[in-house]
Write a protein that holds these residues in place. Sequence first.
Motif, PDB file in Angstrom:
ATOM      1  N   LYS A 196     -20.923  -7.536  -3.071  1.00  0.00           N
ATOM      2  CA  LYS A 196     -19.649  -8.175  -2.754  1.00  0.00           C
ATOM      3  C   LYS A 196     -18.540  -7.134  -2.621  1.00  0.00           C
ATOM      4  N   MET A 197     -18.574  -6.105  -3.457  1.00  0.00           N
ATOM      5  CA  MET A 197     -17.573  -5.042  -3.380  1.00  0.00           C
ATOM      6  C   MET A 197     -17.640  -4.346  -2.018  1.00  0.00           C
ATOM      7  N   ARG A 198     -18.837  -4.058  -1.544  1.00  0.00           N
ATOM      8  CA  ARG A 198     -18.978  -3.388  -0.246  1.00  0.00           C
ATOM      9  C   ARG A 198     -18.592  -4.309   0.901  1.00  0.00           C
ATOM     10  N   ARG A 199     -18.830  -5.596   0.747  1.00  0.00           N
ATOM     11  CA  ARG A 199     -18.381  -6.526   1.779  1.00  0.00           C
ATOM     12  C   ARG A 199     -16.862  -6.582   1.831  1.00  0.00           C
ATOM     13  N   ASN A 200     -16.205  -6.453   0.695  1.00  0.00           N
ATOM     14  CA  ASN A 200     -14.741  -6.380   0.689  1.00  0.00           C
ATOM     15  C   ASN A 200     -14.254  -5.162   1.460  1.00  0.00           C
ATOM     16  N   ILE A 201     -14.958  -4.038   1.298  1.00  0.00           N
ATOM     17  CA  ILE A 201     -14.563  -2.815   2.006  1.00  0.00           C
ATOM     18  C   ILE A 201     -14.651  -3.026   3.507  1.00  0.00           C
ATOM     19  N   VAL A 202     -15.769  -3.564   3.975  1.00  0.00           N
ATOM     20  CA  VAL A 202     -15.978  -3.761   5.412  1.00  0.00           C
ATOM     21  C   VAL A 202     -14.964  -4.746   5.976  1.00  0.00           C
ATOM     22  N   ALA A 203     -14.595  -5.749   5.179  1.00  0.00           N
ATOM     23  CA  ALA A 203     -13.664  -6.780   5.646  1.00  0.00           C
ATOM     24  C   ALA A 203     -12.203  -6.416   5.411  1.00  0.00           C
ATOM     25  N   SER A 204     -11.907  -5.204   4.921  1.00  0.00           N
ATOM     26  CA  SER A 204     -10.535  -4.794   4.576  1.00  0.00           C
ATOM     27  C   SER A 204      -9.899  -5.776   3.606  1.00  0.00           C
ATOM     28  N   ASN A 205     -10.705  -6.273   2.695  1.00  0.00           N
ATOM     29  CA  ASN A 205     -10.247  -7.273   1.734  1.00  0.00           C
ATOM     30  C   ASN A 205     -10.022  -6.581   0.395  1.00  0.00           C
ATOM     31  N   PHE A 206      -8.808  -6.174   0.132  1.00  0.00           N
ATOM     32  CA  PHE A 206      -8.509  -5.377  -1.050  1.00  0.00           C
ATOM     33  C   PHE A 206      -7.246  -5.889  -1.721  1.00  0.00           C
ATOM     34  N   GLN A 207      -7.030  -5.406  -2.926  1.00  0.00           N
ATOM     35  CA  GLN A 207      -5.759  -5.585  -3.621  1.00  0.00           C
ATOM     36  C   GLN A 207      -5.076  -4.229  -3.617  1.00  0.00           C
ATOM     37  N   GLY A 208      -3.908  -4.138  -2.987  1.00  0.00           N
ATOM     38  CA  GLY A 208      -3.298  -2.831  -2.761  1.00  0.00           C
ATOM     39  C   GLY A 208      -1.900  -2.706  -3.334  1.00  0.00           C
ATOM     40  N   TRP A 209      -1.535  -1.465  -3.611  1.00  0.00           N
ATOM     41  CA  TRP A 209      -0.191  -1.142  -4.108  1.00  0.00           C
ATOM     42  C   TRP A 209       0.277   0.152  -3.444  1.00  0.00           C
ATOM     43  N   ARG A 210       1.586   0.261  -3.283  1.00  0.00           N
ATOM     44  CA  ARG A 210       2.195   1.511  -2.801  1.00  0.00           C
ATOM     45  C   ARG A 210       3.124   2.033  -3.884  1.00  0.00           C
ATOM     46  N   LEU A 211       2.946   3.316  -4.216  1.00  0.00           N
ATOM     47  CA  LEU A 211       3.759   3.954  -5.255  1.00  0.00           C
ATOM     48  C   LEU A 211       4.866   4.766  -4.604  1.00  0.00           C
ATOM     49  N   TYR A 212       6.077   4.611  -5.149  1.00  0.00           N
ATOM     50  CA  TYR A 212       7.248   5.293  -4.610  1.00  0.00           C
ATOM     51  C   TYR A 212       7.825   6.246  -5.651  1.00  0.00           C
ATOM     52  N   SER A 213       8.358   7.362  -5.171  1.00  0.00           N
ATOM     53  CA  SER A 213       9.085   8.280  -6.040  1.00  0.00           C
ATOM     54  C   SER A 213      10.500   7.756  -6.202  1.00  0.00           C
ATOM     55  N   ASN A 214      10.579   6.610  -6.914  1.00  0.00           N
ATOM     56  CA  ASN A 214      11.847   5.910  -7.066  1.00  0.00           C
ATOM     57  C   ASN A 214      11.743   5.033  -8.307  1.00  0.00           C
ATOM     58  N   SER A 215      12.665   5.195  -9.215  1.00  0.00           N
ATOM     59  CA  SER A 215      12.591   4.464 -10.473  1.00  0.00           C
ATOM     60  C   SER A 215      12.955   2.997 -10.322  1.00  0.00           C
ATOM     61  N   ASN A 216      13.753   2.628  -9.312  1.00  0.00           N
ATOM     62  CA  ASN A 216      14.123   1.233  -9.110  1.00  0.00           C
ATOM     63  C   ASN A 216      12.956   0.405  -8.588  1.00  0.00           C
ATOM     64  N   CYS A 217      12.135   1.023  -7.813  1.00  0.00           N
ATOM     65  CA  CYS A 217      10.957   0.333  -7.254  1.00  0.00           C
ATOM     66  C   CYS A 217       9.806   1.334  -7.242  1.00  0.00           C
ATOM     67  N   ALA A 218       9.182   1.521  -8.397  1.00  0.00           N
ATOM     68  CA  ALA A 218       8.126   2.524  -8.509  1.00  0.00           C
ATOM     69  C   ALA A 218       6.796   2.029  -7.960  1.00  0.00           C
ATOM     70  N   VAL A 219       6.568   0.694  -7.953  1.00  0.00           N
ATOM     71  CA  VAL A 219       5.315   0.112  -7.472  1.00  0.00           C
ATOM     72  C   VAL A 219       5.646  -1.129  -6.657  1.00  0.00           C
ATOM     73  N   ALA A 220       4.998  -1.269  -5.506  1.00  0.00           N
ATOM     74  CA  ALA A 220       5.126  -2.478  -4.692  1.00  0.00           C
ATOM     75  C   ALA A 220       3.732  -2.921  -4.278  1.00  0.00           C
ATOM     76  N   GLU A 221       3.412  -4.188  -4.574  1.00  0.00           N
ATOM     77  CA  GLU A 221       2.088  -4.692  -4.188  1.00  0.00           C
ATOM     78  C   GLU A 221       2.059  -4.959  -2.690  1.00  0.00           C
ATOM     79  N   LEU A 222       0.972  -4.554  -2.054  1.00  0.00           N
ATOM     80  CA  LEU A 222       0.823  -4.698  -0.609  1.00  0.00           C
ATOM     81  C   LEU A 222       0.132  -6.021  -0.315  1.00  0.00           C
ATOM     82  N   THR A 223       0.863  -6.940   0.286  1.00  0.00           N
ATOM     83  CA  THR A 223       0.318  -8.223   0.719  1.00  0.00           C
ATOM     84  C   THR A 223       0.763  -8.479   2.145  1.00  0.00           C
TER      85      THR A 223
END
Length: 636
Positions: A196-223
């Motif tokens: 199932k994990m590999r099927r998620n990879i092929v389908a681009s089905n992930f839970q993602g986050w972007r980290l910023y060098s910024n204390s006000n918004c250090a993490v933003a979930e990618l949806t």
Amino acid sequence: MHNFCLCTLYIYIAQIADDRRQQILLVISILSGKEKMRYKLRSSERLSEPRGSNSEFCTANDLDIGTDVVFSPLKKRSHRRKTLSKTSELTSLHRKEALTVCVFSIPQEIIMLMVEILDVESSLSLLRTCNWFYNMLSNSESFWRILCLKSEFYSHSCLEQLPQQRLGYAGKPMYLESGDEGGGGTWYNCWRRGVKMRRNIVASNFQGWRLYSNSNCAVAELTPDMDMYDVKQRLGEFPRLSHNDDLKIDWDEKHLVLFHFFRGDSESCKIRLWDIEDEPKFLYECDKGIECITDKVSIHAGYVVIVPSWPLEAGAIVMTLDINQNMQEKGKYLFCDDASQQALDMNWEHTQLRVVKCKALVTCRAPDWRVVITSLPDCNPLSEINLNQVSNLYECQQIRSYKGTAVILFSKVKHGPDCKLVTMDVGENEAKVRSTYTSNCVTDVALYTDPEEIYLVRKDGNVMMFDATNLRETVKIKNPLLETRDLSTVPVVESCDYQLFVNGKEQICVVQSAPEARIGRNIRVYSYCGKLMYEINLDLLVYGLSRDESVCIYTNAAFLAVADSKRFVLFNVKTGKYIGIIYIPCHLEKNKGKEEKDCMFDQTSLGLFVFDENRLIAVHDYERSFPAVLDIYKFW
């Protein structure tokens, strides 16, 4: 299949007792056709009677040699005929099943031996062959354990737990339902979760986050429904990345640390820390002075190891900061004599760091090349070795290590193609130089041990095997462009930029990544024995890889991934078959990064990325993408 079964049987009988060996040898002789089973045909025992006969007397077939003829009424004889027919048929059927030898006669332990020899795809084909194999193997924990080992699912501890169901970036469920696993065993569940994990990879089905060098918004979930303008508002107002500013990043399984250096009239440093063991969480930030300005950062066992760029101000050639104590100093070390300190400060840009076997290995010029080994985290000096055979014309390019072996590559960047390879053995209580070897045009090193194997890639694309004990190089893979005597290929090779990736004992990948080369960008993948397995042309339009950017590559047990700034292109690592694309979510407008003329590096795609199947970490070109630093995609 028939011959393979016989070979497997021969291997098996050498490991069993004498009585069992005789039985298996009989099976082999029958399967190979050397011995034929003889048994009486069922028709010879059947009572027969001419069709349509009404005789009340027995026929010739009813007579037994040596007995008297008995006359019986028809009704009684018919009853006897039915009883004898049922008994004889059952007896013959059992006798035939007992004497007929086929693939279904092979015991389960031999089938398991076959599965250990087969690859995963062939093992699954065997499982689906028929009901007999399916019933035998589907309920066998040994079978699923072998598949998990071959697929390397066992190395992912995250598969031990079934997370709470959620939808991924592609809008599909990411995990199995708890009811789907049924009563399967531990290894069966591990296998299903890994698939199932590999099927998620092929389908681009992930839970993602972007980290910023910024204390006000250090993490933003990618949806898919994330509002980029909202992210911009959360980031707030902040200055553009100065042309003298720099960022350094490192991470391990638990933490990610970011050093943001501010260089102006004075120099300072801001350190930010995230917990990335599960869902990324910003922990804290702290301000440091010039003593923490560094070019080399490494996280080890809850501490951050650095080599200060200002060793005299920091009072250290190597220093550790405690993650759990808000980055307080834990230990540091500096040479005792003033001459070495001054020389180290003059040549700070040559200092390199590598953590080897829980120790800090530092190469530096003070004023001659030397290697310093210190304990961690206290930074107590353990060894100091002068590299007398390496002159100051050389520069330290990289340090590669595996377990207790380290290889240091020195090159004459401005004074010719010569290079030096220094191989070191780092033990529990001491370290020593095993050998120093002079070579030329070496651009990259890959190192494995048990047994020790050191791979070198040259500027011309040849891959060499280096014996650091006997000081000998042998050609492992020869660049096919050099196999011809056509001198016109020489400038073609010189314009290439070859990189080396060794995927354990499976594949050796040679990448030509320079877009200006006349042969184009490509990946040649060889077997461990050096035989070409497949070749991938990275310039095909279907992949969409930008020719204005460099590309990054990473391999794991299932995938070969190639990336630029907008996508990850996935291939089957075994066959090179194109699988699909994972698109990188778009960025904010790039007006906070450096101006192009101030960037230290040419336009790049990703700084690097690490792809461990369950998690992909991609470091962005922060000079242009600031304040975005990196993305984390979790597939399980």
